[in-house]
Design an enzyme around this catalytic site. Structure first.
Site, short mmCIF file in Angstrom:
data_model
loop_
_atom_site.label_atom_id
_atom_site.label_comp_id
_atom_site.label_asym_id
_atom_site.label_seq_id
_atom_site.Cartn_x
_atom_site.Cartn_y
_atom_site.Cartn_z
N GLU A 192 0.84 -1.21 0.00
CA GLU A 192 0.00 0.00 0.00
C GLU A 192 0.86 1.25 0.00
O GLU A 192 0.38 2.36 0.13
CB GLU A 192 -0.94 -0.01 1.21
CG GLU A 192 -2.21 -0.81 0.98
CD GLU A 192 -1.94 -2.28 0.67
OE1 GLU A 192 -1.26 -2.94 1.48
OE2 GLU A 192 -2.38 -2.76 -0.38
N ASN A 276 -0.74 -7.76 -3.95
CA ASN A 276 -1.42 -6.95 -4.96
C ASN A 276 -0.44 -6.04 -5.68
O ASN A 276 0.53 -5.57 -5.10
CB ASN A 276 -2.51 -6.10 -4.31
CG ASN A 276 -1.95 -5.14 -3.27
OD1 ASN A 276 -1.52 -5.55 -2.20
ND2 ASN A 276 -1.92 -3.85 -3.58
N ASP A 318 -7.68 -5.74 -4.93
CA ASP A 318 -6.74 -5.94 -3.82
C ASP A 318 -6.78 -7.37 -3.29
O ASP A 318 -6.74 -7.60 -2.09
CB ASP A 318 -6.99 -4.96 -2.66
CG ASP A 318 -5.91 -5.08 -1.58
OD1 ASP A 318 -4.74 -5.34 -1.94
OD2 ASP A 318 -6.24 -4.95 -0.39
#
Lengths: 600, 171
Positions: A192, A276, A318
């Site tokens: 992220e 991801n 995700d």
């Protein structure tokens, strides 16, 4: 001549001790009185041969003793037991305690690393840590700030330490490490934050780096052989880690490696999955984004990949692929095979031949899964191995700034890292799952090093038209891809399961219950509410001829963040808001080990 | 970049003139509107909810940006989590300038009982370009005038807001 003989003898001793490093852990893992590795064994089966506690008597279980870790954060992973010593870890600041089980759990040593607290906010979703590892007289701790530390198992003294990543650009760690042969194999977090994922091998004795394999990038970075590394039986070809990306996006491409690792010593391979691709906005990264979302089989000595399988090309939701790879030997279609079973965030349970990377089974392990109609299983097809994406739930096809609604599962997946267990006795997989759906709206974001790089708005809610809860605990037949039984849970099951030869399966719940169910039927046999919600993994060991069950409590992680206030379904209209259970109504922060045994 | 510069100036001003506490003044009610944004009498950004539930664009934008940048720690809709405090409360309890200061510069509360660290977002355009939006959304949540979930009705995006956004993001 005398000198030369000594030198040769020295080399012989050295190589003997290197071989010993691996043999030592293998011997420790084979002793079912111990819990020598977080995953139960190299196969990640989380299965124990102990039978003193069994389906007949587990209802009499009692709390034997407890231990407060002194930290109030999400407690993932579990303690280890080697000999008379138990090793207990904590979330940040990543304290390690060595307890002498032969002396009423007296603290023999305590290690508390000094870490810059600035690492805390770059840990997406809580400062969890999935535990220490043991091999060759050393305890291995991979701290939040990505420092890997080897501690003397007897004294807690630092033997060596090495910095694996840089928290200033969002590189952090939550995972345990894999000690295998003469190496420690470690992963990295930060998908992220636009971190490019990698696995790195360090020498077990010295901490020296031996190789590093990135998830995407040039062939020299991702350690592939364009001819001999395969994807579903075909050579991956040259530049496979860059040619499905636009421009330099692969450099901040994600594919982090924060899950569990398994190993097959006969094949000399280890297995893991990548996370991801960054960002969560698929429009910003056209292409399949290889090798994010991929199951990887790599050579232990060189790191070079034998085979890949990309489960979710061009992720739009995700659905990290980092969940554990469970190894088993079973008969499938009348043929004895070496299998790898993986329950992906995307809601599909995959069974593969772990030697060749052939895809054997890909089925939904939660009936709510709706983003795909299934995986193309025809080897002759152009889309072999690809999931067919349902247009309505495609955040790519719906486009930027459009809210795609009713996607199942939610971003946290039908299952996250919480590991499943496998019983060779029942030949069933016991899987903790999430039963949560979402709305997902991607939009454009710009990259700043060390800052969140997300690019989507999410709303999550229990799967509609179901039992109303947010989780299930299921038994799964990995040879056919079928659910054998399913136990509804009010909240996501975020605890790692344990199966035993006593026909009992254990797991924890977010409310804080330790539960024991029958391995054949799922019938509930026992439950006890511990002081805080459980996101840790159940373990077992034997001490003084008596079997114990251990579990860490301490709510947190993604579950503690997403479910604390309760979920709402924006599509239900105003009347239903607040209608779902809030975790904060059931439990509060904590940090405790609870150990169970039968009455004397 | 224009907006970033303005925010920086606001932060500096905040350091110099700390005045009445947030409770003493009406920090919620919109007194006037300018280019699709709403402000209190003291020129502090705020939300605006019409009788039929239509909300102003910045509050809607704040909903989106909050759930991209903030919710992974602070939980959905400003409700707080096991990891970080409920920002819908902070937006009400804290002075606007203090709120901005914490977002720009971060804050650490680290001790034996607490390991709580707010990072500095000062150089993150995904946050800084939408800081007022996130602030007014959280204030609306804290004042309980915008329910949980995705806001149903919103004002259109004003042309000036669009231009300012593009300037700020450099796109």
């Amino acid at each position: 001549m005398k000198k030369l003989t000594l030198l040769t003898a020295g080399i012989a001793v050295c190589s003997a001790s290197m071989a010993f490093a691996n043999d030592d852990l293998m011997t420790q893992m084979d002793n079912s009185a111990q819990w020598a590795i977080q995953t139960g064994d190299y196969k990640n089966q989380r299965y124990s041969e102990l039978t003193e506690i069994n389906a007949e008597n587990v209802g009499d279980l009692q709390v034997a003793w407890t231990f407060s870790t002194g930290v109030l954060r999400g407690h993932e992973g579990s303690p280890l037991v080697i000999g008379d010593m138990m090793y207990v870890h904590t979330p940040f600041p990543n304290i390690v305690y060595a307890l002498n089980l032969a002396d009423e759990g007296k603290i023999v040593w305590k290690y508390e690393p000094k870490q810059d607290p600035d690492v805390i906010p770059v840990m997406c979703c809580d400062t969890v840590n999935r535990g220490v590892a043991y091999a060759n007289g050393k305890i291995f701790l991979h701290q939040a700030d990505t420092k890997v530390v080897a501690l003397d198992a007897n004294t807690g003294d630092v033997v060596w330490e090495v910095q694996n990543g840089d928290a200033a650009i969002g590189e952090t760690n939550t995972a345990t490490v894999l000690p295998v042969k003469d190496k420690i194999i470690v992963g990295i977090s930060g998908g992220e934050f636009g971190v490019r994922g990698s696995v790195t091998a360090y020498n077990m004795e010295t901490g020296e780096q031996e190789w590093r394999a990135y998830s995407m990038g040039p062939d020299s970075d991702i350690l592939v052989d364009p001819v001999n590394t395969t994807h579903l039986g075909q050579p991956v070809g040259e530049n496979s880690g860059t040619n499905t990306w636009e421009g330099d996006q692969w450099m901040i491409g994600g594919g982090t490696t924060w899950g569990w690792y398994s190993a097959d010593m006969d094949e000399n391979l280890f297995y893991y999955g990548t996370g991801n691709p960054s960002t969560w906005n698929p429009a910003q990264r056209p292409g399949d984004n290889r090798w994010s979302m991929t199951i990887m089989a790599r050579d232990i000595d060189t790191g070079v990949a034998k085979w890949f399988y990309q489960m979710t090309p061009h992720d739009e939701w995700d659905f990290d692929g980092i969940n554990e790879m469970i190894l088993s030997e079973q008969t499938i279609d009348g043929q004895e095979r070496k299998l790898l079973t993986h329950f992906d965030r995307n809601g599909l349970g995959y069974t593969m031949d772990r030697v060749t990377g052939e895809l054997l089974v890909a089925e939904k392990f939660d009936p709510a899964v709706n983003w795909t109609t299934g995986v193309d299983m025809d080897p002759a097809s152009d889309t072999y191995g690809r999931p067919a994406v349902v247009a309505q739930y495609s955040t790519e096809q719906n486009g930027e700034d459009v809210n795609s609604t009713g996607i199942c599962p939610a971003a946290l997946g039908s299952k996250d890292q919480q590991p499943a267990a496998y019983s060779p006795k029942t030949e069933l997989m016991y899987v903790p799952t999430n039963h949560v759906c979402m709305d997902y709206e991607p939009f454009r974001v710009s990259y700043t090093a060390g800052q969140p790089y997300v690019g989507a708005t999410l709303a999550m809610y229990p799967a509609p038209d179901s039992h109303g809860g947010m989780g299930n605990f299921i038994a799964w037949d990995n040879t056919t891809g079928e659910i054998k039984w399913s136990l509804p849970e009010q909240f996501s099951v975020w605890s790692g399961a344990l199966a035993t030869a006593g026909d009992v399966v254990f797991y924890g719940t977010l409310e804080g219950y330790l539960k024991a169910v029958h391995a054949e039927t799922g019938e509930e046999l026992y439950k006890f509410k511990t002081p805080s919600g459980i996101i840790g993994n159940v373990m077992t060991y034997e001490q003084g001829g008596k079997q114990y069950i251990g579990i860490l409590s301490g709510v947190g992680g993604w579950a503690g963040i997403g479910l604390a206030a309760g979920l709402t379904n924006p599509n239900d209209g105003l009347g239903a808001v607040g209608g779902y259970a809030a975790l904060s109504d059931y439990t509060a922060l904590g940090g405790q080990l609870t150990v169970f045994a039968l009455p004397n | 970049m224009k907006t970033m510069g303005r925010l920086l100036a606001l932060c500096l001003a905040a350091g110099l003139s700390q005045t009445a506490s947030a409770q003493d003044i009406d920090n919620l009610t919109a007194a006037y509107t300018e280019d699709g944004k709403y402000f209190t009498e003291d020129d502090v950004p705020t939300y605006n909810v019409q009788e039929d539930g239509t909300i102003d664009w910045p509050t809607y934008s704040g909903f989106r940006r909050y759930h991209s940048e903030c919710h992974v720690c602070h939980g959905p809709e400003g409700e707080g989590s096991s990891y970080a405090p409920a920002l819908k409360t902070s937006a009400i309890d804290m002075d606007y300038y203090d709120f901005v200061d914490v977002v720009v510069n971060g804050r650490k509360r680290v001790g034996s009982a607490e390991n709580s660290v707010m990072p500095a977002f000062g150089d993150n355009p995904n946050v800084m370009c939408y800081l007022d939006d996130i602030y007014v959304y959280l204030k609306a949540r804290g004042a309980d005038v915008v329910p949980r979930g995705r806001p149903a009705k919103k004002e259109p995006k004003h042309e000036v807001i669009r231009e300012t956004e593009n300037d700020c993001l450099g796109t």
